[in-house]
Design a protein around this motif. Structure first.
Motif: not given
Ligand SMILES: [Zn+2]
Length: 394
Positions: A275-286
């Motif tokens: 989840w923390d990786t998901v969070d970072a990636i969607v925050k970067a709008r990817f």
């Protein structure tokens, strides 16, 4: 005596009925899916519609179809979407696979490298007998998935064996799978991918890479990918995830998307989603291009459950319902030519349809590391129509 309201709605129905007759379409359909919220991202459609099916094809979509049908599905309060396409599964490891995922609304699947050249006939046999469209990727490791690592012994990445298998099975092998993690390919990851690309390119087929926890840096691997290739497990945590520690998507990853490489979720069970990786990636709008399950016959007992569950996992991150549907319909249909006419409900398209429930409540979603997030909405499978025929629920 009729109230004014009832009279008006009766008049509206009469007008709608007349419109159908005027258009010369007063006829009996084989199947009508009535009153659902039809979401077809291929047509930018999101609204309450009736879907009429005849001869295995979508025949009409309208707000109020009055013609009769041999069979009707009452979809009021449900979603009606194109049949779901799951581009990373291991459905073909078992003859039970295709009918199980069909119950989940999956009307097209790709087996992503369960077998290599030595036993590719096994997965092709399952694909051949599948009611819905099923195709396979050949594992560049000739023995397929091995507990000790598919290509830890580099000799197993056998270019000529893979080429021979593909040339004999062009109708069912639609790409090449390269699993590149440390425990699968070890230090051979780059050379394994180079060989997979050599095989795939010679047939103009895509490569799908299984990324995450590789020995080689991800940019070195991604730079070998061409337009139409697929990166699966895009939410894999470090080492070698698609994002750096400061929250920037790697330039090589942005460049890959720019040249037409697809990024797929590949939910899976171990090491692919945190989840923390998901969070970072969607925050970067990817955002992912496609959702997929990495399905096997045990998936229902894991955090995967089914493709509708995997589709639900980013709703709490701000992805809309139509955006989630697009990722398993129109987007997925672009990844493999076998799905070219699928993932849509346009009139004339093959009538593969998934009826889903979008339930509101409190739902737990699992990553691959026992991490849980809570969501407010979850898709559930409700009914599947394949080639115009309703599939019996078992
Ligand atoms: Zn897989």
């Amino acid at each position: 005596m009729l109230s004014r309201r009832a009279f008006l709605s009766g008049a509206a129905a009469a007008i709608a009925g007349r419109a159908v007759r005027v258009a010369g379409q007063a006829r009996t359909f084989d199947l009508m899916i009535k009153g659902g919220r039809v979401i077809d991202p291929s047509a930018r459609l999101d609204g309450i519609r009736d879907v009429a099916i005849a001869g295995g094809r979508i025949t009409a979509i309208n707000a109020n179809l009055t013609a009769s049908a041999a069979e009707t599905i009452d979809a009021r309060g449900k979603l009606v979407v194109p049949g779901l396409l799951d581009i990373h599964t291991h459905v073909a490891r078992s003859a039970d696979g295709p009918p199980l995922v069909l119950q989940d609304g999956v009307t097209g699947w790709i087996d992503a490298g369960s077998q290599g050249a030595d036993h590719i006939a096994d997965t092709i046999a399952v694909a051949r007998s599948s009611a819905q469209q099923g195709r396979v990727l050949i594992n560049i490791g000739r023995a397929g998935i091995l507990p000790e690592g598919d290509t830890m012994d580099l000799a197993r990445a056998d270019v000529s064996a893979a080429k021979e298998a593909i040339s004999k099975n062009r109708d069912f092998i639609v790409g090449v799978k390269a699993r590149l993690s440390r425990d699968v390919a070890g230090a051979n990851d780059y050379e394994v991918l180079r060989r997979a690309q050599e095989v795939a390119s010679s047939f103009s087929l895509p490569v799908m890479i299984h990324m995450g926890q590789t020995i080689s840096p991800l940019p070195k691997l991604v730079d070998l990918l061409k337009r139409g290739d697929i990166v699966t497990h895009m939410f894999a945590p470090p080492p070698n995830s698609i994002i750096d520690d400061s929250g920037r998507i790697l330039p090589a990853v942005l460049a890959a998307r720019q040249r037409g490489v697809w990024f797929d979720v590949g939910n899976g069970m171990t090491g692919h989603l945190r989840w923390d990786t998901v969070d970072a990636i969607v925050k970067a709008r990817f955002w992912p291009d496609t959702f997929s399950t990495d399905w096997n016959t045990n998936s229902r007992q894991t955090g995967v459950i089914d493709l509708p569950n995997c589709m639900s996992k980013l709703l709490g991150y701000g992805m809309t319902v139509p955006e989630a549907v697009a990722r398993v319909t129109v987007n997925a249909s672009r990844t493999f030519p076998v799905f070219k006419d699928r993932g849509t409900l346009k009139v004339g398209a093959p009538a593969d349809v998934a009826v889903l429930e979008l339930r509101e409540g409190t739902f737990e979603f699992l990553d691959n590391f026992n991490g849980k997030i809570t969501g407010r909405q979850r898709f559930f499978p409700s009914a599947t129509v394949l080639a115009g025929k309703r599939i019996a629920r078992t």
